[in-house]
Design a protein around this motif. Structure first.
Motif, mmCIF file in Angstrom:
data_model
loop_
_atom_site.group_PDB
_atom_site.id
_atom_site.type_symbol
_atom_site.label_atom_id
_atom_site.label_comp_id
_atom_site.label_asym_id
_atom_site.label_seq_id
_atom_site.Cartn_x
_atom_site.Cartn_y
_atom_site.Cartn_z
ATOM 1 N N ASP A 5 0.844 -1.186 0.000
ATOM 2 C CA ASP A 5 0.000 0.000 0.000
ATOM 3 C C ASP A 5 0.876 1.232 0.000
ATOM 4 O O ASP A 5 1.978 1.215 0.540
ATOM 5 N N PRO A 6 0.387 2.320 -0.590
ATOM 6 C CA PRO A 6 1.177 3.548 -0.550
ATOM 7 C C PRO A 6 1.390 3.989 0.886
ATOM 8 O O PRO A 6 0.497 3.874 1.709
ATOM 9 N N PRO A 7 2.592 4.462 1.219
ATOM 10 C CA PRO A 7 2.835 4.964 2.558
ATOM 11 C C PRO A 7 1.977 6.199 2.834
ATOM 12 O O PRO A 7 1.371 6.761 1.935
ATOM 13 N N ALA A 8 1.954 6.623 4.062
ATOM 14 C CA ALA A 8 1.134 7.771 4.466
ATOM 15 C C ALA A 8 1.497 9.032 3.694
ATOM 16 O O ALA A 8 0.683 9.934 3.554
ATOM 17 N N THR A 9 2.707 9.116 3.160
ATOM 18 C CA THR A 9 3.130 10.295 2.414
ATOM 19 C C THR A 9 2.449 10.393 1.066
ATOM 20 O O THR A 9 2.542 11.403 0.402
ATOM 21 N N GLY A 10 1.806 9.320 0.644
ATOM 22 C CA GLY A 10 1.165 9.329 -0.674
ATOM 23 C C GLY A 10 2.082 8.847 -1.771
ATOM 24 O O GLY A 10 1.698 8.760 -2.919
ATOM 25 N N ALA A 11 3.329 8.508 -1.456
ATOM 26 C CA ALA A 11 4.258 8.012 -2.457
ATOM 27 C C ALA A 11 3.845 6.611 -2.877
ATOM 28 O O ALA A 11 3.358 5.837 -2.069
ATOM 29 N N PRO A 12 4.035 6.273 -4.145
ATOM 30 C CA PRO A 12 3.633 4.956 -4.608
ATOM 31 C C PRO A 12 4.595 3.880 -4.136
ATOM 32 O O PRO A 12 5.730 4.160 -3.778
ATOM 33 N N GLY A 13 4.130 2.635 -4.166
ATOM 34 C CA GLY A 13 5.013 1.512 -3.913
ATOM 35 C C GLY A 13 5.852 1.252 -5.150
ATOM 36 O O GLY A 13 5.726 1.928 -6.165
ATOM 37 N N ARG A 14 6.704 0.253 -5.066
ATOM 38 C CA ARG A 14 7.551 -0.106 -6.206
ATOM 39 C C ARG A 14 6.690 -0.748 -7.281
ATOM 40 O O ARG A 14 5.852 -1.595 -7.002
ATOM 41 N N ILE A 15 6.901 -0.382 -8.529
ATOM 42 C CA ILE A 15 6.158 -0.969 -9.641
ATOM 43 C C ILE A 15 6.636 -2.404 -9.825
ATOM 44 O O ILE A 15 7.832 -2.665 -9.887
ATOM 45 N N ARG A 16 5.680 -3.326 -9.906
ATOM 46 C CA ARG A 16 5.995 -4.738 -10.132
ATOM 47 C C ARG A 16 5.750 -5.142 -11.575
ATOM 48 O O ARG A 16 6.370 -6.072 -12.067
ATOM 49 N N SER A 17 4.803 -4.490 -12.246
ATOM 50 C CA SER A 17 4.502 -4.861 -13.627
ATOM 51 C C SER A 17 3.913 -3.678 -14.379
ATOM 52 O O SER A 17 3.372 -2.761 -13.777
ATOM 53 N N ILE A 18 4.078 -3.742 -15.687
ATOM 54 C CA ILE A 18 3.431 -2.773 -16.566
ATOM 55 C C ILE A 18 2.696 -3.562 -17.648
ATOM 56 O O ILE A 18 3.072 -4.697 -17.967
ATOM 57 N N ALA A 19 1.656 -2.979 -18.186
ATOM 58 C CA ALA A 19 0.918 -3.592 -19.288
ATOM 59 C C ALA A 19 1.230 -2.820 -20.557
ATOM 60 O O ALA A 19 1.262 -1.590 -20.551
ATOM 61 N N VAL A 20 1.503 -3.553 -21.624
ATOM 62 C CA VAL A 20 1.749 -2.932 -22.927
ATOM 63 C C VAL A 20 0.896 -3.647 -23.962
ATOM 64 O O VAL A 20 0.637 -4.849 -23.852
ATOM 65 N N HIS A 21 0.455 -2.911 -24.953
ATOM 66 C CA HIS A 21 -0.285 -3.515 -26.055
ATOM 67 C C HIS A 21 0.717 -3.841 -27.156
ATOM 68 O O HIS A 21 1.586 -3.022 -27.484
ATOM 69 N N ARG A 22 0.596 -5.037 -27.714
ATOM 70 C CA ARG A 22 1.522 -5.469 -28.765
ATOM 71 C C ARG A 22 1.604 -4.456 -29.911
ATOM 72 O O ARG A 22 2.681 -4.170 -30.414
#
Length: 161
Positions: A5-22
């Motif tokens: 979950d994002p920390p209280a500061t509002g910063a995002p967590g580490r990205i684990r995956s991205i979606a791309v269209h072929r």
């Protein structure tokens, strides 16, 4: 997707995956190879559970966005992370050479102009299909996947289409 979950500061967590269209990967790669523009797949903040990388042209001479640590937010604190630009070459296992008109013409010297055009269009369609089928399952993102802490992280690539 991001870890935790994002920390209280509002910063995002580490990205684990991205979606791309072929098709986006093939279009970005073709545009980069055939012009002086740098075309990337861009992931923009705020990073969330399902991030889709979308086509984005940096154009010739475009300066990339500075890392988040080098930018100040409206209240003087740290700004949102910078967008992440993914080079389409990094998303294809083996980038095939693009079929140039002169090459396809040389292969069909005895054919009329219309036939040569058709053969070239077929060669480009075949190249695009090869690229679409060669999208990788993971990619390294710079700046830790968050736009500024300097490390790289390997993330999964969810392929759409």
């Amino acid at each position: 997707m991001t870890d935790g979950d994002p920390p209280a500061t509002g910063a995002p967590g580490r990205i684990r995956s991205i979606a791309v269209h072929r098709d986006d990967v093939a279009t970005a790669l073709e545009a980069s190879l055939r012009s002086d523009r740098e075309v990337v797949l861009r992931v923009t903040p705020p990073f969330s559970g399902r991030m889709r990388a979308r086509l984005h042209s940096l154009g010739p001479g475009t300066v990339s966005t500075p890392p988040a640590g080098d930018r100040a937010g409206p209240d003087g604190g740290e700004a949102d992370p910078a967008p992440i630009h993914v080079d389409p070459r990094d998303l294809v296992s083996d980038v095939p050479p693009y079929p140039e008109v002169d090459e396809t013409t040389a292969e069909h010297l005895d054919a009329d102009i219309e036939t040569r055009r058709e053969r070239h269009a077929e060669a480009v369609a075949s190249w695009r299909e090869t690229v679409r089928e060669s999208v990788v399952g993971d990619v390294e993102l710079g700046a830790g996947g968050r736009g500024g802490d300097g490390e790289t992280v390997e993330v999964d690539v969810a392929v759409l289409g």
